[in-house]
Design an enzyme around this catalytic site. Structure first.
Site, PDB file in Angstrom:
ATOM      1  N   THR A  97      -3.640   0.027  -5.509  1.00 47.07           N
ATOM      2  CA  THR A  97      -3.911  -0.069  -4.464  1.00 47.07           C
ATOM      3  C   THR A  97      -6.121  -0.378  -4.063  1.00 47.07           C
ATOM      4  O   THR A  97      -6.326   0.149  -4.960  1.00 47.07           O
ATOM      5  CB  THR A  97      -3.838   1.541  -2.662  1.00 47.07           C
ATOM      6  OG1 THR A  97      -2.634   1.771  -3.270  1.00 47.07           O
ATOM      7  CG2 THR A  97      -5.050   1.773  -1.608  1.00 47.07           C
ATOM      8  N   LYS A 172      -1.438  -0.179   3.551  1.00 49.22           N
ATOM      9  CA  LYS A 172      -1.222   1.225   2.658  1.00 49.22           C
ATOM     10  C   LYS A 172      -2.439   1.964   2.993  1.00 49.22           C
ATOM     11  O   LYS A 172      -2.662   3.016   2.850  1.00 49.22           O
ATOM     12  CB  LYS A 172      -1.242   1.030   0.608  1.00 49.22           C
ATOM     13  CG  LYS A 172      -1.803   1.649   0.187  1.00 49.22           C
ATOM     14  CD  LYS A 172      -0.698   2.415   0.273  1.00 49.22           C
ATOM     15  CE  LYS A 172      -1.251   3.998  -1.062  1.00 49.22           C
ATOM     16  NZ  LYS A 172      -1.286   3.737  -2.950  1.00 49.22           N
ATOM     17  N   LYS A 240     -10.614   7.338  -3.644  1.00 49.76           N
ATOM     18  CA  LYS A 240     -11.332   5.749  -3.930  1.00 49.76           C
ATOM     19  C   LYS A 240     -10.195   5.101  -2.314  1.00 49.76           C
ATOM     20  O   LYS A 240     -10.661   3.794  -1.819  1.00 49.76           O
ATOM     21  CB  LYS A 240     -10.875   4.737  -4.757  1.00 49.76           C
ATOM     22  CG  LYS A 240     -10.729   3.541  -5.398  1.00 49.76           C
ATOM     23  CD  LYS A 240      -9.119   2.967  -4.812  1.00 49.76           C
ATOM     24  CE  LYS A 240      -8.086   3.805  -5.903  1.00 49.76           C
ATOM     25  NZ  LYS A 240      -6.630   2.524  -5.611  1.00 49.76           N
TER      26      LYS A 240
END
Length: 288
Positions: A97, A172, A240
């Protein structure tokens, strides 16, 4: 036999490699610290390569599953990286990701070198990786998606083409935004129940299958109740992901902002390698 180079053999990468091996693929791996995967190498018999470049050379497909955008940039563009080493015509699948803008940059550089790049981040955590039931969100050219579909289906049961390069990462981000709201909702419900003196196990039985039910509730509330913060997905990686989502242009994301702030505070306290269910500890500490 399709030859695959797999770069990044961590919590997610190891079971993904196992599933590729079960599907009959020839897999070689690279990770920065060989000592951390010695037992895995003995168990599987896979070849370990000394650099990302060595893992990419001579492979039909190169898959990356690393930690942070800077790690992605290093393994693709850095010294000893993938792009100069991969054979012409190879397929490069980044399953980390990362920032959609970085995925578009990889795609453009790959195309200039006669390579095919896809961004294919996943959802489902360690359990999904172990069971081969990951949800895979894919960006890139449709023909490249079709060519790589058998490989992706060896690791996931829901594999969806989202659009052009970067679209998998945007999908995502939407997934992580939804998780932020669901996860914080579970924490607030549990903390309310604790303060009300309810039997929290009975609470889960009562509401887990109704309108309030979710993957987060079914899978993480039992861990919260048991004070089990072992990671299925690292809190630091969730931070993150939320920071990447916050950096994209678009509508305000007030719930995401709030949850990102809480998780960042926990990471600063040294809880980054706890699972995301550790968010409950923020509520408990605040007396919320």
């Amino acid at each position: 036999m399709v030859k695959i180079g797999f770069i990044g053999v961590g919590v997610m990468g190891r079971p993904m490699v196992r599933n590729l091996l079960r599907a009959g693929y020839d897999v070689a791996v690279y990770t920065r610290t060989k000592a951390k995967v010695e037992a895995f190498l003995r168990e599987t018999g896979v070849q370990w390569c000394g650099t990302a470049a060595a893992c990419a050379a001579g492979r039909d497909v190169v898959i990356t599953m690393v930690g942070y955008p800077q790690d992605v940039e290093q393994v693709y563009f850095g010294a000893g990286g993938i792009l100069p080493a991969a054979d012409a015509g190879a397929y490069l699948i980044d399953m980390t990701t990362t920032d959609p803008r970085l995925s578009a940059r990889i795609y453009q550089e790959a195309a200039a070198r006669g390579l095919h790049a896809l961004d294919a981040p996943v959802s489902g955590g360690e359990a999904g990786a172990q069971n081969g039931t990951l949800s895979v969100m894919v960006g890139g050219d449709p023909a490249d998606f079709d060519a790589c579909l058998p490989v992706l289906r060896a690791m996931g049961t829901t594999v969806v083409y989202e659009g052009a390069a970067g679209a998998g990462q945007h999908a995502k981000m939407a997934n992580q935004i939804a998780i932020a709201g669901a996860l914080s909702g579970v924490c607030e419900a549990l903390r309310y129940a604790e303060q009300a003196g309810l039997d929290t196990g009975r609470l889960l039985d009562s509401i887990g299958k109704g309108a309030a039910g979710s993957w987060q509730m079914s899978n993480l509330m039992p861990k919260m109740i048991a004070h089990d913060n072992a990671p299925g997905f690292f809190l630091k990686h969730f931070v993150k992901d939320m920071q990447i989502a916050r950096s994209q242009p678009g509508a305000p994301l007030p719930v995401l902002e709030l949850v990102c702030g809480m998780c960042t505070a926990l990471e600063r306290e040294g809880r980054g390698e706890d699972g995301t269910q550790a968010l409950i500890e923020f509520y408990r500490a605040q007396g919320v």
